[in-house]
Design a protein around this motif. Sequence first.
Motif, PDB file in Angstrom:
ATOM      1  N   GLU A  98      32.773 -23.716  -7.941  1.00  0.00           N
ATOM      2  CA  GLU A  98      32.998 -24.033  -9.355  1.00  0.00           C
ATOM      3  C   GLU A  98      34.344 -24.711  -9.581  1.00  0.00           C
ATOM      4  O   GLU A  98      34.444 -25.684 -10.308  1.00  0.00           O
ATOM      5  CB  GLU A  98      32.912 -22.760 -10.196  1.00  0.00           C
ATOM      6  N   ASP A  99      35.403 -24.172  -8.985  1.00  0.00           N
ATOM      7  CA  ASP A  99      36.763 -24.686  -9.182  1.00  0.00           C
ATOM      8  C   ASP A  99      37.252 -25.281  -7.864  1.00  0.00           C
ATOM      9  O   ASP A  99      37.911 -24.617  -7.071  1.00  0.00           O
ATOM     10  CB  ASP A  99      37.677 -23.552  -9.655  1.00  0.00           C
ATOM     11  N   GLY A 120      34.655 -38.445  -6.859  1.00  0.00           N
ATOM     12  CA  GLY A 120      34.170 -39.504  -7.735  1.00  0.00           C
ATOM     13  C   GLY A 120      32.780 -40.016  -7.450  1.00  0.00           C
ATOM     14  O   GLY A 120      32.398 -41.057  -7.974  1.00  0.00           O
ATOM     15  N   PHE A 121      31.983 -39.308  -6.670  1.00  0.00           N
ATOM     16  CA  PHE A 121      30.684 -39.854  -6.280  1.00  0.00           C
ATOM     17  C   PHE A 121      29.567 -39.617  -7.296  1.00  0.00           C
ATOM     18  O   PHE A 121      28.450 -40.082  -7.107  1.00  0.00           O
ATOM     19  CB  PHE A 121      30.259 -39.329  -4.902  1.00  0.00           C
ATOM     20  N   GLY A 122      29.857 -38.913  -8.380  1.00  0.00           N
ATOM     21  CA  GLY A 122      28.851 -38.698  -9.415  1.00  0.00           C
ATOM     22  C   GLY A 122      28.738 -39.887 -10.353  1.00  0.00           C
ATOM     23  O   GLY A 122      29.634 -40.737 -10.426  1.00  0.00           O
ATOM     24  N   ALA A 128      33.282 -33.869  -5.961  1.00  0.00           N
ATOM     25  CA  ALA A 128      34.322 -33.899  -4.932  1.00  0.00           C
ATOM     26  C   ALA A 128      33.832 -33.149  -3.705  1.00  0.00           C
ATOM     27  O   ALA A 128      32.986 -32.256  -3.806  1.00  0.00           O
ATOM     28  CB  ALA A 128      35.609 -33.262  -5.454  1.00  0.00           C
ATOM     29  N   PHE A 129      34.363 -33.541  -2.553  1.00  0.00           N
ATOM     30  CA  PHE A 129      34.096 -32.781  -1.333  1.00  0.00           C
ATOM     31  C   PHE A 129      35.356 -32.752  -0.489  1.00  0.00           C
ATOM     32  O   PHE A 129      36.200 -33.635  -0.555  1.00  0.00           O
ATOM     33  CB  PHE A 129      32.900 -33.337  -0.543  1.00  0.00           C
ATOM     34  N   ALA A 130      35.481 -31.685   0.289  1.00  0.00           N
ATOM     35  CA  ALA A 130      36.606 -31.525   1.213  1.00  0.00           C
ATOM     36  C   ALA A 130      36.105 -30.751   2.418  1.00  0.00           C
ATOM     37  O   ALA A 130      35.392 -29.756   2.275  1.00  0.00           O
ATOM     38  CB  ALA A 130      37.755 -30.783   0.539  1.00  0.00           C
ATOM     39  N   ALA A 147      29.663 -30.280  -7.064  1.00  0.00           N
ATOM     40  CA  ALA A 147      28.525 -31.151  -7.365  1.00  0.00           C
ATOM     41  C   ALA A 147      28.784 -31.942  -8.643  1.00  0.00           C
ATOM     42  O   ALA A 147      29.347 -31.408  -9.598  1.00  0.00           O
ATOM     43  CB  ALA A 147      27.256 -30.334  -7.510  1.00  0.00           C
ATOM     44  N   PRO A 148      28.368 -33.203  -8.673  1.00  0.00           N
ATOM     45  CA  PRO A 148      28.504 -33.969  -9.911  1.00  0.00           C
ATOM     46  C   PRO A 148      27.516 -33.467 -10.961  1.00  0.00           C
ATOM     47  O   PRO A 148      26.458 -32.932 -10.631  1.00  0.00           O
ATOM     48  CB  PRO A 148      28.164 -35.391  -9.477  1.00  0.00           C
ATOM     49  N   LYS A 149      27.871 -33.662 -12.233  1.00  0.00           N
ATOM     50  CA  LYS A 149      26.952 -33.289 -13.320  1.00  0.00           C
ATOM     51  C   LYS A 149      25.681 -34.125 -13.254  1.00  0.00           C
ATOM     52  O   LYS A 149      24.582 -33.623 -13.457  1.00  0.00           O
ATOM     53  CB  LYS A 149      27.638 -33.493 -14.668  1.00  0.00           C
ATOM     54  N   VAL A 150      25.859 -35.416 -12.973  1.00  0.00           N
ATOM     55  CA  VAL A 150      24.733 -36.346 -12.880  1.00  0.00           C
ATOM     56  C   VAL A 150      24.911 -37.154 -11.603  1.00  0.00           C
ATOM     57  O   VAL A 150      25.988 -37.716 -11.365  1.00  0.00           O
ATOM     58  CB  VAL A 150      24.704 -37.304 -14.100  1.00  0.00           C
ATOM     59  N   ARG A 151      23.885 -37.197 -10.797  1.00  0.00           N
ATOM     60  CA  ARG A 151      23.954 -37.982  -9.554  1.00  0.00           C
ATOM     61  C   ARG A 151      23.716 -39.466  -9.848  1.00  0.00           C
ATOM     62  O   ARG A 151      23.075 -39.811 -10.831  1.00  0.00           O
ATOM     63  CB  ARG A 151      22.908 -37.494  -8.557  1.00  0.00           C
ATOM     64  N   ILE A 152      24.222 -40.301  -8.966  1.00  0.00           N
ATOM     65  CA  ILE A 152      23.955 -41.733  -9.050  1.00  0.00           C
ATOM     66  C   ILE A 152      22.481 -41.969  -8.704  1.00  0.00           C
ATOM     67  O   ILE A 152      21.804 -41.072  -8.198  1.00  0.00           O
ATOM     68  CB  ILE A 152      24.882 -42.528  -8.098  1.00  0.00           C
TER      69      ILE A 152
END
Length: 161
Positions: A98-99, A120-122, A128-130, A147-152
């Motif tokens: 979540e955070d 920034g991939f959403g 974000a990923f690490a 996870a992004p709210k909306v995927r590309i």
Amino acid sequence: MNAPFRQVAVVVHDLEAAVRHWWQTLGVGPWTAYTLAPPRLRDCVYRGERVDFSLRHALAWSGEMQFELVQPLSGPSIFADHLERHGEGLQHLGRYVEDHPAEVVAYLEKGFTPLQSARGFGAEGDGAFAYFAPPGGSGPVVELISAPKVRIEPDFSYPEH
């Protein structure tokens, strides 16, 4: 650090062939595939250095577990490293958190070594990923995923729905 592992990731040379194999042989799918690359993919860091890298990946659920297939495309990455050193195979385990910033700090404080990250991939510029190596170097690479709210829009789905 208490979020359950929800993802198992495998690095592959050919994403389309791997998706077909996992669906036809293992019954895992359907798959949705994406390309992650700058300029959408921002703040790319590999082993402490700002670099550009790109990848294609496909995601599928099997029960509560998400499988990810990753094909490196360009730039240095832990995925390209894995293919060079070990060939195709299991590369990391992922946790959805979540955070994300707080979890990254918690992992650093526990002695995990940062390997690669980006954001920034959403579709709305979030996500974000690490990736981290565990203390002492034993154990799998761990990914923290926001996870992004909306995927590309996906590159493709297999089988097509």
